[in-house]
Design a protein around this motif. Structure first.
Motif, mmCIF file in Angstrom:
data_model
loop_
_atom_site.group_PDB
_atom_site.id
_atom_site.type_symbol
_atom_site.label_atom_id
_atom_site.label_comp_id
_atom_site.label_asym_id
_atom_site.label_seq_id
_atom_site.Cartn_x
_atom_site.Cartn_y
_atom_site.Cartn_z
ATOM 1 N N UNK A 136 0.826 -1.208 0.000
ATOM 2 C CA UNK A 136 0.000 0.000 0.000
ATOM 3 C C UNK A 136 0.862 1.260 0.000
ATOM 4 N N UNK A 137 1.980 1.232 0.721
ATOM 5 C CA UNK A 137 2.879 2.388 0.741
ATOM 6 C C UNK A 137 3.426 2.686 -0.650
ATOM 7 N N UNK A 138 3.793 1.650 -1.384
ATOM 8 C CA UNK A 138 4.274 1.847 -2.745
ATOM 9 C C UNK A 138 3.174 2.422 -3.636
ATOM 10 N N UNK A 139 1.944 1.966 -3.415
ATOM 11 C CA UNK A 139 0.816 2.511 -4.177
ATOM 12 C C UNK A 139 0.570 3.975 -3.824
ATOM 13 N N UNK A 140 0.744 4.313 -2.552
ATOM 14 C CA UNK A 140 0.566 5.705 -2.100
ATOM 15 C C UNK A 140 1.582 6.615 -2.782
ATOM 16 N N UNK A 141 2.820 6.135 -2.912
ATOM 17 C CA UNK A 141 3.853 6.935 -3.582
ATOM 18 C C UNK A 141 3.433 7.238 -5.017
ATOM 19 N N UNK A 142 2.952 6.218 -5.716
ATOM 20 C CA UNK A 142 2.521 6.426 -7.093
ATOM 21 C C UNK A 142 1.335 7.365 -7.198
ATOM 22 N N UNK A 143 0.350 7.199 -6.321
ATOM 23 C CA UNK A 143 -0.846 8.052 -6.366
ATOM 24 C C UNK A 143 -0.486 9.494 -6.027
ATOM 25 N N UNK A 144 0.266 9.683 -4.962
ATOM 26 C CA UNK A 144 0.625 11.038 -4.540
ATOM 27 C C UNK A 144 1.469 11.735 -5.589
ATOM 28 N N UNK A 145 2.380 10.989 -6.216
ATOM 29 C CA UNK A 145 3.213 11.582 -7.267
ATOM 30 C C UNK A 145 2.350 12.034 -8.441
ATOM 31 N N UNK A 146 1.389 11.214 -8.831
ATOM 32 C CA UNK A 146 0.507 11.583 -9.941
ATOM 33 C C UNK A 146 -0.243 12.876 -9.632
ATOM 34 N N UNK A 201 -3.101 7.190 3.076
ATOM 35 C CA UNK A 201 -2.211 7.703 2.046
ATOM 36 C C UNK A 201 -2.903 8.647 1.081
ATOM 37 N N UNK A 202 -4.146 8.339 0.692
ATOM 38 C CA UNK A 202 -4.880 9.211 -0.226
ATOM 39 C C UNK A 202 -5.160 10.552 0.429
ATOM 40 N N UNK A 203 -5.604 10.531 1.684
ATOM 41 C CA UNK A 203 -5.916 11.778 2.392
ATOM 42 C C UNK A 203 -4.656 12.617 2.590
ATOM 43 N N UNK A 204 -3.599 11.995 3.100
ATOM 44 C CA UNK A 204 -2.354 12.719 3.346
ATOM 45 C C UNK A 204 -1.718 13.159 2.033
ATOM 46 N N UNK A 205 -1.790 12.310 1.001
ATOM 47 C CA UNK A 205 -1.199 12.650 -0.283
ATOM 48 C C UNK A 205 -1.889 13.822 -0.954
#
Length: 308
Positions: A189-199, A267-271
């Motif tokens: 999930x952390x790796x997915x958060x990195x990708x989502x937040x970067x986008x 991650x979505x909220x923080x990102x």
């Protein structure tokens, strides 16, 4: 009344408050990681794995409650293959009789249960995964910084890198603070958060760059506010629809992806927050100027003269 699309929010005017909030979250997260550490799951610590077969598909919650009532620690229950085959993970030392004890407890509830296997899961693989995953996170952050610096400018890369680090630290800090189980699904999930937040950050950055180039004013906070407000409806729509799916996974996904969904929700909220108040606002802190994106007049003229 103005609609959300037409409403103009002064995001940059509140950036110092946002910085203070981000700093507080990071300090609390780091303090929790230092003094309380993570509640690592069986994937990282090792323990006992028991596979059983029921005559009829059981309730996984009932199985878990039965074992927890018998004082088994950190019980994880999931189906394995068919719906009547259940995989039980116990965070405790292995002994030859643990499988028989588990089956006896489950049979005492009136179910027909058969022991398939009981074995020890070592922590050595978990340690290797932990080290390799940490290295993977660092490599991912490094590649992100190079990509953003190449596509935009090095000041954008600094903001994006710090924003991604902010997201990872806060999510991991929440798991440490509340002692939520940290396993391989959370790491994914952390790796997915990195990708989502970067986008999300790239979308905001692209609009900021475009607005700087087309605007006739030099008031950078005003330019940033205009750019962020232009992407606000898109950001809220994307985050909102994603959160709907994640809440469905949280409430209906079962024990297997429970902590995975929690990590992604956080991650979505923080990102989304960091895309505006960390990644974008940091560009003002590092003094991004129009000349960083638009070459001076003389250099532009010289380039035109060299064209055939």
């Amino acid at each position: 009344m103005k609609t959300l699309v037409n409403r103009q929010f002064d995001f940059m005017g509140k950036r110092r408050i946002a910085f203070a909030l981000s700093g507080l979250m990071i300090l609390v997260s780091i303090a929790s990681l230092l003094f309380q550490q993570l509640n690592l799951g069986l994937d990282f610590t090792g323990g006992t794995l028991v596979e059983v077969r029921y005559a009829v598909a059981p309730s996984l919650d009932a199985v878990r409650q039965t074992l927890e009532a018998a004082e088994f620690r950190d019980v994880s229950v999931q189906t394995f293959g068919a719906s009547n085959e259940v995989l039980i993970r116990l965070q405790q030392a292995f002994d030859a009789e643990v499988g028989d004890r588990v089956v006896e407890l489950l049979r005492a509830e009136g179910d027909a249960v058969e022991l398939v296997r009981a074995e020890f899961v070592g922590a050595q693989v978990g340690e290797q995964l932990r080290d390799q995953s940490g290295l993977g996170l660092l490599v991912a952050l490094g590649i992100v910084m190079l990509y953003v610096a190449f596509r935009f400018q090095y000041k954008f890369a600094i903001g994006a890198l710090l924003a991604l680090m902010h997201d990872v630290i806060v999510v991991v800090g929440v798991f440490s603070l509340f002692q939520l189980e940290f396993d391989l699904t959370v790491l994914a999930a952390l790796l997915a958060v990195i990708g989502y937040s970067l986008n999300d950050t790239i979308v905001v950055y692209d609009r900021i760059r475009e607005t700087i180039r087309t605007s006739r004013i030099d008031d950078m906070p005003a330019i940033f506010n205009e750019a962020i407000n232009l992407t606000l409806s898109r950001t809220l729509a994307t985050s909102g629809t994603t959160l709907l799916v994640l809440f469905a996974l949280f409430f209906l996904g079962g024990d297997m992806i429970h902590y995975f969904s929690i990590a992604l929700i956080l991650g979505i909220v923080v990102g989304t927050f960091s895309s505006i108040y960390v990644a974008a606002a940091l560009l003002l802190t590092v003094h991004l100027e129009r000349k960083d994106l638009i070459p001076p007049k003389k250099e532009a003229d010289a380039e035109e003269e060299q064209l055939p």
